[in-house]
Design an enzyme around this catalytic site. Structure first.
Site, PDB file in Angstrom:
ATOM      1  N   THR A 126      -5.578 -10.764  40.934  1.00 23.23           N
ATOM      2  CA  THR A 126      -6.802 -10.032  41.271  1.00 23.23           C
ATOM      3  C   THR A 126      -6.531  -8.755  42.067  1.00 23.23           C
ATOM      4  O   THR A 126      -5.692  -8.740  42.968  1.00 23.23           O
ATOM      5  CB  THR A 126      -7.725 -10.972  42.085  1.00 23.23           C
ATOM      6  OG1 THR A 126      -7.951 -12.146  41.300  1.00 23.23           O
ATOM      7  CG2 THR A 126      -9.058 -10.314  42.406  1.00 23.23           C
ATOM      8  N   GLY A 131     -11.377  -8.196  38.948  1.00 24.70           N
ATOM      9  CA  GLY A 131     -11.565  -9.594  39.328  1.00 24.70           C
ATOM     10  C   GLY A 131     -11.748 -10.410  38.065  1.00 24.70           C
ATOM     11  O   GLY A 131     -10.789 -10.875  37.452  1.00 24.70           O
ATOM     12  N   GLY A 339     -30.234 -34.184  57.403  1.00 25.78           N
ATOM     13  CA  GLY A 339     -31.284 -33.487  58.155  1.00 25.78           C
ATOM     14  C   GLY A 339     -30.694 -32.525  59.178  1.00 25.78           C
ATOM     15  O   GLY A 339     -29.670 -31.883  58.917  1.00 25.78           O
ATOM     16  N   GLU A 363     -10.560 -18.804  40.777  1.00 27.18           N
ATOM     17  CA  GLU A 363      -9.883 -19.199  39.522  1.00 27.18           C
ATOM     18  C   GLU A 363     -10.806 -19.027  38.313  1.00 27.18           C
ATOM     19  O   GLU A 363     -10.859 -19.859  37.407  1.00 27.18           O
ATOM     20  CB  GLU A 363      -9.240 -20.566  39.630  1.00 27.18           C
ATOM     21  CG  GLU A 363      -7.744 -20.362  39.487  1.00 27.18           C
ATOM     22  CD  GLU A 363      -6.796 -21.410  39.941  1.00 27.18           C
ATOM     23  OE1 GLU A 363      -6.505 -21.449  41.143  1.00 27.18           O
ATOM     24  OE2 GLU A 363      -6.318 -22.156  39.083  1.00 27.18           O
ATOM     25  N   GLU A 367     -19.387 -17.923  35.707  1.00 26.53           N
ATOM     26  CA  GLU A 367     -19.872 -17.072  34.612  1.00 26.53           C
ATOM     27  C   GLU A 367     -18.730 -16.858  33.613  1.00 26.53           C
ATOM     28  O   GLU A 367     -18.938 -16.921  32.395  1.00 26.53           O
ATOM     29  CB  GLU A 367     -20.378 -15.726  35.164  1.00 26.53           C
ATOM     30  CG  GLU A 367     -21.679 -15.824  35.975  1.00 26.53           C
ATOM     31  CD  GLU A 367     -21.531 -16.507  37.342  1.00 26.53           C
ATOM     32  OE1 GLU A 367     -20.406 -16.560  37.885  1.00 26.53           O
ATOM     33  OE2 GLU A 367     -22.550 -17.002  37.868  1.00 26.53           O
TER      34      GLU A 367
END
Ligand code: CAA
Length: 379
Positions: A126, A131, A339, A363, A367
């Protein structure tokens, strides 16, 4: 697919569970609070054989199958997702590229050190401008005699600054698109190579995520992994396997969140009975249990395919997408079940919530996993 574990896999699971309980669990709260990289655990994991599970014995590893490796990531991540990602990146994308694409010389030089934990591995793909669109990397590698000279920078590198070797991708032929990318094994002491900014993250606080800087970094030509132009394929093939590791990490987070929520809901009383007996919480727990079970089946199916040497790109993407979404959803519901207490640092569910998020991102974002699955559906 056989749903029963083999004798060896069961032994591996027991060993990892014991290791995680004795060696990792007592250290988790301090490690996360102080953002301290668990260096001493790397040594201990090396001694226990955990740093080289799928590496064959001839190269200093345990030589176990891929499923055994995946169940180690799963069990460790139930206790610490930080240690889970350190091990996953070290093995899936820091060590396996050498195992699958290295020359005998490269294997002899690096695998025994990686498998014993003497060396930690990392993966440098990257970049600030690349990316999800990984083929757009701009770090360049120019051959000069017996060396390549690398210039550029990488971001979000897991194990950055702690790793001893970085599987680095750089452009050797800018006119050739994805076929102009090559892979290199870059040692941390390489002249011209340095570590940049360390990220302060939402979760996985004990792990290290940094920039890498290549300023006329001189890498021996003997450290090129595969042929010139093979780098993109090496990256994607290893990411297929790597995504099963991240899916197993996500499964560990999801399972831990479910187990904590389930026990708490049986103890915590409101309106005169345990909250688990109220249908609103009972149904929540039922959904959590069902989704965790579905994630487990997807993760272990992808791992089984990889263990059998069968194609697993589609199944790895499905497992990663589903298990990480399940981790996020289950951890969110676990906070809800706890809670107000769930929102405090006194209980571990808020850490699981923070750790879960990144499994949907790194990794390959979810999407991108959908893109990969959709491509398989079209072919
Ligand atoms: N295995 C091997 N080769 C593959 C492959 C695979 N799974 N998928 C594609 N290829 C090959 C193709 O066959 C093609 O080669 P040919 O031209 O010879 O046919 C070449 O690679 C290019 O393929 P595409 O045209 O499909 O490539 P693309 O540019 O459209 O990109 C992508 C595909 C799936 C979007 C890819 O860019 C991708 O996976 N992006 C996400 C990047 C990513 O996952 N980054 C993670 C960084 S590591 C990390 O996060 C570690 C950590 O910290 C935890």
């Amino acid at each position: 697919m056989n749903l029963h574990m083999t004798e060896e896999q069961l032994m591996m699971r027991k060993m990892v569970q014991d290791f995680a309980r004795k060696e990792i669990a007592p250290f988790v709260a301090t490690m996360e609070e102080t953002e301290q990289f668990p260096r001493h655990l790397i040594k201990k994991m090396g001694e226990a054989g955990l740093m080289g599970i799928p590496v064959p014995e001839e190269w200093g590893g345990v030589g176990a199958d891929f499923t055994s490796y995946i169940l180690a990531i799963h069990e460790i991540s139930k206790v610490s997702a930080t240690v889970g990602v350190i091990l996953s990146v070290h093995t899936s994308v820091g060590t396996n590229p050498i195992l699958y694409f290295g020359t005998d010389e490269q294997k002899r030089t690096y695998l025994p050190k990686l498998a014993s934990g003497q060396f930690l591995g990392a993966f440098a793909l990257t970049e600030p401008g690349a990316g999800s669109d990984a083929s757009r990397i701009r770090t360049s590698a120019v051959r000069q005699g017996d060396e390549y000279v690398l210039n550029g920078s990488k971001v979000f590198i897991t194990n950055g600054g702690e790793a001893d070797i970085y599987i680095t991708f750089a452009v050797t032929d800018p006119s050739a698109g994805t076929k102009g990318i090559s892979a290199f094994i870059v040692e941390k002491e390489t002249p011209g190579f340095s570590i940049g900014k360390k990220e302060k993250k939402m979760g996985l606080s004990g792990s290290s995520t940094t920039e890498l800087i290549f300023d006329q970094a001189r890498v021996p030509a003997a450290n090129r992994l595969g042929e010139e132009g093979e780098g993109f394929k090496i990256a994607l093939a290893n990411l297929d396997r790597g995504r099963i590791g991240i899916a197993a990490q996500a499964l560990g987070i999801a399972e831990a969140a479910f187990e904590l929520a389930n026990s708490y809901a049986k103890e915590r009383k409101q309106f005169g009975k345990p909250i688990a007996s109220h249908q609103a919480i009972g149904f929540k727990l039922a959904d959590m249990a069902t989704e965790v079970e579905a994630a487990r089946l997807l993760v272990y199916r992808a791992a089984w395919l990889q263990s059998e040497g069968l194609p697993c790109g589609r199944e790895a993407a499905m497992a990663k997408r589903f298990a990480s979404d399940t981790a996020m959803k289950t951890a969110t519901e676990a906070v809800q079940v706890y809670g107000g207490y769930g929102y405090t640092r006194e209980y571990p569910v808020e850490r699981l919530f923070r750790d879960a998020k990144v499994t949907q991102i790194y990794e390959g974002t979810n999407e991108i996993q959908r893109l990969v699955i959709a491509k398989h559906l079209l072919s």
